[in-house]
Design an enzyme around this catalytic site. Structure first.
Site, PDB file in Angstrom:
ATOM      1  N   SER A  44       0.863  -1.186   0.000  1.00 34.89           N
ATOM      2  CA  SER A  44       0.000   0.000   0.000  1.00 34.89           C
ATOM      3  C   SER A  44       0.890   1.223   0.000  1.00 34.89           C
ATOM      4  O   SER A  44       2.040   1.166   0.456  1.00 34.89           O
ATOM      5  CB  SER A  44      -0.887   0.007   1.252  1.00 34.89           C
ATOM      6  OG  SER A  44      -1.528   1.252   1.424  1.00 34.89           O
ATOM      7  N   TYR A  64      -2.514   0.649  10.493  1.00 29.95           N
ATOM      8  CA  TYR A  64      -2.359   0.136   9.135  1.00 29.95           C
ATOM      9  C   TYR A  64      -1.023   0.582   8.551  1.00 29.95           C
ATOM     10  O   TYR A  64      -0.307  -0.211   7.922  1.00 29.95           O
ATOM     11  CB  TYR A  64      -3.516   0.615   8.271  1.00 29.95           C
ATOM     12  CG  TYR A  64      -3.539   0.051   6.882  1.00 29.95           C
ATOM     13  CD1 TYR A  64      -3.636  -1.316   6.669  1.00 29.95           C
ATOM     14  CD2 TYR A  64      -3.477   0.884   5.756  1.00 29.95           C
ATOM     15  CE1 TYR A  64      -3.674  -1.846   5.386  1.00 29.95           C
ATOM     16  CE2 TYR A  64      -3.514   0.364   4.480  1.00 29.95           C
ATOM     17  CZ  TYR A  64      -3.607  -0.996   4.295  1.00 29.95           C
ATOM     18  OH  TYR A  64      -3.641  -1.518   3.022  1.00 29.95           O
TER      19      TYR A  64
END
Length: 257
Positions: free
Chosen positions: A142, A155
């Site tokens: 990501s 995250y």
């Protein structure tokens, strides 16, 4: 249980029951791989494999379980064809809490799935990938792997750790016939990522993409995975960052009103 398709090469895709994983499984089958689609939800996998046809095998697998991952590796071995591609796609986010109020439970889950899950599957399948003589590991990371943002601490931390794992692995196995590829998407609108992040709150999930013209979709990432995996084997795409044109950076998104 072995394959009788001229030793068709095997690709394992984790998190294959929906979103990027399911799109990648479909695309790789179209590229000539026999796809082992792995995920926790057996019903979703059964539907996917039925759609793909004889070029796919469903394996119910929880990547947070050593035994489950060992069973996945065993199934791959039983197919009797070379394993040449692993797509570490399983992962996810939970919550958008600031660090000062961060949920230990959510942070633990994100680390277990994104980091330790990637480690388990990679460890289990690396010997077979190396034995094929032309292995490739693609890990879906990501843009959170290198850019923090408010509310994303858990995250972001997990994805930073995952990208560190990938980079370290590449250094450690240099000279072996296994490529190590990292693909880091920005905004990808799928059916479940944001919905899962916000515990099923559809309004909050939809707000993430509100006004964004043409966010990326799962098929866009599947296309990039297929591209990286089908380059000549001496070509290693270390890291590929991909965002929709409306997203210039993690914090800079154009939204139409």
């Amino acid at each position: 249980m072995g394959l009788d398709r001229s030793m068709q090469n095997i690709a394992v895709v984790t998190g294959a029951s929906s979103g990027i994983g399911a799109a990648t499984a479909r695309r790789l089958a179209g590229e000539g791989f026999h796809v082992v689609a792995a995920a926790r939800r057996a019903d979703r996998l059964a539907t996917l494999v039925k759609e793909i046809g004889p070029h796919a095998t469903a394996v119910t697998c929880d990547i947070t379980s050593d035994d489950s991952v060992a069973a996945l590796a065993g199934t791959v071995a039983e197919l009797g064809a070379p394993l040449t591609l692993l797509v570490n796609n399983a992962g996810g986010a939970r919550g958008l809490d600031p660090v000062a109020a961060g949920s230990i439970e959510d942070w633990q889950w994100m680390y277990d799935v994104n980091v330790l899950g990637t480690l388990r599957v990679t460890k289990a399948l690396l010997p077979a990938l190396e034995a094929s003589g032309a292995g490739t590991i693609v890990t879906i990371g990501s843009t959170a792997a290198f850019t923090p943002y408010e509310g994303g601490g858990g995250y972001v931390a997990a994805k930073h750790a995952q990208t560190a794992l990938v980079g370290t692995l590449r250094l450690e196995i240099v000279g072996k016939p296994v490529r190590v590829v990292e693909i880091d998407p920005g905004m990808v609108q799928t059916d479940e990522f944001s919905l899962n992040r916000f515990a099923g709150d559809r309004e909050r999930a939809d707000a993430v993409y509100a006004g964004v013209k043409e966010p990326l979709v799962a098929d866009d990432i599947a296309d990039i995975v297929a591209f990286a995996a089908t380059r000549p084997h001496h070509v290693n795409i270390d890291r590929l960052v991909v965002r929709p044109i409306a997203q210039a950076a993690q914090h800079k998104v154009h939204r139409e009103r």
